[in-house]
Motif scaffolding. Structure first.
Motif, PDB file in Angstrom:
ATOM      1  N   THR A   1       1.043  -0.959   0.098  1.00 48.45           N
ATOM      2  CA  THR A   1       0.083  -0.350   0.630  1.00 48.45           C
ATOM      3  C   THR A   1       0.912   1.635   0.244  1.00 48.45           C
ATOM      4  N   ILE A   2       0.472   2.233   0.222  1.00 50.41           N
ATOM      5  CA  ILE A   2       0.511   3.718  -0.079  1.00 50.41           C
ATOM      6  C   ILE A   2       0.503   4.509   1.296  1.00 50.41           C
ATOM      7  N   ASP A   3       1.404   5.183   1.829  1.00 52.77           N
ATOM      8  CA  ASP A   3       0.714   5.810   2.921  1.00 52.77           C
ATOM      9  C   ASP A   3       1.037   7.561   3.035  1.00 52.77           C
TER      10      ASP A   3
ATOM     11  N   HIS B   1     -11.228   7.705   8.102  1.00 52.66           N
ATOM     12  CA  HIS B   1     -11.857   6.490   7.499  1.00 52.66           C
ATOM     13  C   HIS B   1     -13.077   6.216   7.291  1.00 52.66           C
TER      14      HIS B   1
ATOM     15  N   SER C   1     -10.691   0.419  10.063  1.00 54.79           N
ATOM     16  CA  SER C   1     -10.565   1.579  10.479  1.00 54.79           C
ATOM     17  C   SER C   1     -11.679   2.843  10.955  1.00 54.79           C
TER      18      SER C   1
ATOM     19  N   GLY D   1      -3.232   7.612   2.779  1.00 56.95           N
ATOM     20  CA  GLY D   1      -3.094   6.266   1.796  1.00 56.95           C
ATOM     21  C   GLY D   1      -4.333   5.146   1.589  1.00 56.95           C
ATOM     22  N   GLY D   2      -3.575   3.863   0.774  1.00 60.48           N
ATOM     23  CA  GLY D   2      -3.936   2.522   0.686  1.00 60.48           C
ATOM     24  C   GLY D   2      -3.775   2.220  -1.118  1.00 60.48           C
ATOM     25  N   TRP D   3      -4.958   1.330  -1.103  1.00 62.65           N
ATOM     26  CA  TRP D   3      -4.323   0.484  -1.851  1.00 62.65           C
ATOM     27  C   TRP D   3      -3.651   1.064  -3.563  1.00 62.65           C
TER      28      TRP D   3
ATOM     29  N   ARG E   1       2.332  -5.052  11.630  1.00 61.24           N
ATOM     30  CA  ARG E   1       2.077  -3.607  11.111  1.00 61.24           C
ATOM     31  C   ARG E   1       0.073  -2.949  10.618  1.00 61.24           C
ATOM     32  N   PHE E   2       0.253  -3.938   9.547  1.00 58.72           N
ATOM     33  CA  PHE E   2      -1.409  -4.346   9.470  1.00 58.72           C
ATOM     34  C   PHE E   2      -1.865  -5.841  10.420  1.00 58.72           C
TER      35      PHE E   2
ATOM     36  N   VAL F   1       1.192  -6.520   5.120  1.00 61.67           N
ATOM     37  CA  VAL F   1       0.574  -5.602   4.285  1.00 61.67           C
ATOM     38  C   VAL F   1       2.236  -4.999   4.541  1.00 61.67           C
TER      39      VAL F   1
ATOM     40  N   THR G   1       3.607  -1.337   3.790  1.00 64.73           N
ATOM     41  CA  THR G   1       3.365   0.393   2.797  1.00 64.73           C
ATOM     42  C   THR G   1       4.676   1.363   2.091  1.00 64.73           C
TER      43      THR G   1
ATOM     44  N   TYR H   1      -2.867   1.939  12.888  1.00 67.48           N
ATOM     45  CA  TYR H   1      -1.860   0.730  12.045  1.00 67.48           C
ATOM     46  C   TYR H   1      -0.232   1.548  12.817  1.00 67.48           C
TER      47      TYR H   1
ATOM     48  N   HIS I   1       1.037   4.681  11.285  1.00 68.24           N
ATOM     49  CA  HIS I   1       1.128   5.950  11.220  1.00 68.24           C
ATOM     50  C   HIS I   1       1.740   6.750  11.746  1.00 68.24           C
TER      51      HIS I   1
HETATM   52  O1  LIG Z   1      -7.980   1.558   4.127  1.00 69.51           O
HETATM   53  P1  LIG Z   1      -6.890   0.335   4.837  1.00 69.51           P
HETATM   54  O2  LIG Z   1      -7.748  -0.968   4.181  1.00 69.51           O
HETATM   55  O3  LIG Z   1      -8.303   1.050   6.360  1.00 69.51           O
HETATM   56  O4  LIG Z   1      -6.126   0.490   5.029  1.00 69.51           O
HETATM   57  C1  LIG Z   1      -4.598  -0.630   4.239  1.00 69.51           C
HETATM   58  C2  LIG Z   1      -3.320  -0.167   3.877  1.00 69.51           C
HETATM   59  O5  LIG Z   1      -3.267   1.364   3.579  1.00 69.51           O
HETATM   60  C3  LIG Z   1      -2.295   2.228   4.130  1.00 69.51           C
HETATM   61  O6  LIG Z   1      -3.187   3.334   3.964  1.00 69.51           O
HETATM   62  C4  LIG Z   1      -2.596   1.581   5.958  1.00 69.51           C
HETATM   63  O7  LIG Z   1      -0.793   2.024   6.166  1.00 69.51           O
HETATM   64  C5  LIG Z   1      -3.078   0.128   5.534  1.00 69.51           C
HETATM   65  O8  LIG Z   1      -1.191  -0.360   4.699  1.00 69.51           O
END
Ligand SMILES: O=P(O)(O)OC[C@H]1O[C@@H](O)[C@H](O)[C@@H]1O
Length: 238
Positions: free
Chosen positions: A22-24, A42, A47, A55-57, A94-95, A100, A102, A138, A140
């Motif tokens: 993932t990205i943060d 969120h 969360s 961030g996210g996928w 971490r997740f 996962v 990031t 997580y 963060h």
């Molecule tokens: O958006 P959710 O599914 O809670 O987060 C999943 C992943 O997206 C990232 O921001 C988080 O650090 C984690 O690795």
């Protein structure tokens, strides 16, 4: 060519990579002398209701850099930001649901240049002062701490952060910018001596206006020296 990997395995691996990286983004904003960080709340998932870094996928057909820009834009409305990749955060725990990793990105912007608007999976997006950061999801808080240390090292080595000031500024404003980013107090005469010694500033034939205290001298950066220092770097020891 990797041996013993058939198409099916390769397909499975590709899918698992999409679920495991993932990205943060850590976006530092500077506003009226204070350093802040952009956080999102969120709206869904495990969360829901909690605050974290935007961030996210990553999509299957998307580079990590593009994913960082897209996610930041979708979640907060920020666009045209120069994002730098920081590092990967890969603690196995971490997740909470599975493994996962990031990839962290960061940027430092002038807050007043951007409008924030929450969207996508974020119900809210807000700037938080650096010393008023809530408990984040997580890891963060750790990602943010790491980014802040990185930013503090960078401002000692290159004239980044200078673009956060108005075009004409006082020495006090410049010192306060450093104090806020570095989280330290500085000695004004010492700061003045060292910064002027660098020959980076041009003293203008102008003073501050509309101030209740004694108007201070205004300065601007010498663009040539600024560019030289950006390329060569420096060591700012206060
Ligand atoms: O958006 P959710 O599914 O809670 O987060 C999943 C992943 O997206 C990232 O921001 C988080 O650090 C984690 O690795």
């Amino acid at each position: 060519m990797v041996e013993n990997v058939d198409d099916k395995t390769a397909y499975k691996n590709e899918n698992s990579a999409m679920n495991a990286i993932t990205i943060d983004c850590v976006i530092f904003g500077f506003d009226k002398g204070s350093l802040e960080v952009l956080l999102v709340q969120h709206a869904e998932g495990i969360s829901k209701g909690k605050w974290g870094l935007p961030g996210g996928w990553i999509y299957k057909k998307e580079s990590t850099d593009n994913a960082a820009h897209r996610l930041l834009n979708e979640l907060t409305g920020l666009d045209n930001i120069y994002l730098e990749q920081l590092k990967a955060f890969g603690d196995p725990d971490r997740f909470p649901l599975r493994r996962v990793i990031t990839i962290g990105y960061y940027a430092l912007v002038k807050r007043e240049d951007y409008n924030i608007k929450a969207g996508f999976t974020a119900s809210d997006a807000q700037w938080y002062k650096i010393n008023e950061i809530p408990d984040l999801i997580y890891d963060h808080n750790e990602i943010l701490d790491y980014s802040l240390k990185h930013l503090r090292n960078r401002v000692r080595q290159a004239p980044i952060g200078f673009n956060l000031l108005p075009e004409k500024f006082t020495l006090l404003q410049l010192m306060q910018l450093y104090e806020e980013i570095l989280g330290i107090e500085m000695d004004k005469p010492n700061f003045r001596r060292k910064i002027l010694h660098m020959k980076l500033l041009v003293a203008l034939d102008e003073k501050q206006q509309d101030v209740s205290h004694r108007a201070a001298q205004l300065y601007k950066f010498d663009p040539e020296i600024y560019n030289q220092l950006t390329e060569k770097g420096f060591n700012f020891v206060f």
